[in-house]
Design an enzyme around this catalytic site. Structure first.
Site, PDB file in Angstrom:
ATOM      1  N   PRO A 170      97.585  31.014  22.328  1.00  0.00           N
ATOM      2  CA  PRO A 170      96.138  31.585  22.702  1.00  0.00           C
ATOM      3  C   PRO A 170      95.934  30.302  23.731  1.00  0.00           C
ATOM      4  O   PRO A 170      96.029  29.350  23.684  1.00  0.00           O
ATOM      5  CB  PRO A 170      95.523  31.520  21.668  1.00  0.00           C
ATOM      6  CG  PRO A 170      96.019  30.652  20.408  1.00  0.00           C
ATOM      7  CD  PRO A 170      97.701  30.821  20.577  1.00  0.00           C
ATOM      8  N   HIS A 171      94.998  31.043  24.698  1.00  0.00           N
ATOM      9  CA  HIS A 171      94.836  30.102  25.758  1.00  0.00           C
ATOM     10  C   HIS A 171      93.226  30.623  26.383  1.00  0.00           C
ATOM     11  O   HIS A 171      93.020  31.705  26.310  1.00  0.00           O
ATOM     12  CB  HIS A 171      95.544  30.067  26.859  1.00  0.00           C
ATOM     13  CG  HIS A 171      96.405  31.342  27.472  1.00  0.00           C
ATOM     14  ND1 HIS A 171      97.371  31.854  26.801  1.00  0.00           N
ATOM     15  CD2 HIS A 171      96.028  32.040  28.487  1.00  0.00           C
ATOM     16  CE1 HIS A 171      97.636  32.948  27.215  1.00  0.00           C
ATOM     17  NE2 HIS A 171      97.005  33.072  28.582  1.00  0.00           N
TER      18      HIS A 171
END
Length: 168
Positions: free
Chosen positions: A82-83
């Site tokens: 996730p970013h």
């Protein structure tokens, strides 16, 4: 934590390299239990707030979950990346969580996720740095030996050592 008061950074920067520059033992969470995707993202964002890498964990969580809505960051082989870029990020951060039992992440291969790396950058940072961190992590995590060593690591310092070896 939503105020804009800078936090003292209680974490020294990690060793050189794009990923390790943004990690420290303070951004490693081993053996999360009973958390779902959103809960793990929240825990990792809160690490950023506690280490001085973020002003506002809520905005980091919101940005990461918005990105998840565009498409799962569960890339397969038990890994999720996730970013988020958010105004709540003070400086770049890479945080790691490990789930022994695995978490449903809607991963590309349909399997559970055991290794999660949250990449958080200030909203105004260039996309190049974000992509470099993603590429470096992806390359390291493509190695089964790296994934296995991360699953077996007994401490945060061991996690950083595994990554240092894999990123060489």
């Amino acid at each position: 934590m939503s105020d804009r008061t800078p936090r003292p950074a209680d974490d020294s920067p990690g060793r050189s390299g794009s990923v390790l520059e943004h990690m420290s033992e303070s951004t490693v969470l081993l053996d999360v239990h009973g958390a779902d995707r959103d809960g793990i993202i929240r825990q990792l964002a809160e690490l950023g707030a506690h280490t001085g890498r973020a002003y506002d964990a809520d905005s980091t969580v919101a940005a990461a979950l918005a990105r998840e809505e565009e498409g799962s960051t569960g890339v397969g082989d038990g890994v999720a990346l996730p970013h988020a870029k958010s105004a709540g990020a003070e400086r770049p951060m890479v945080a790691f969580a490990r789930s022994a039992q695995g978490v449903e992440w809607n991963a590309l291969d349909g399997g559970p996720v055991h290794l999660v790396f949250l990449i958080s950058l200030p909203e105004d940072r260039s996309g190049g740095e974000h992509l470099e961190v993603l590429a470096d992590l992806s390359e390291a995590l493509a190695q089964e030996s790296c994934r296995r060593a991360l699953l077996d690591a007994g401490s945060a310092s061991e996690v950083l050592a595994v990554l240092e070896d894999a990123l060489d």
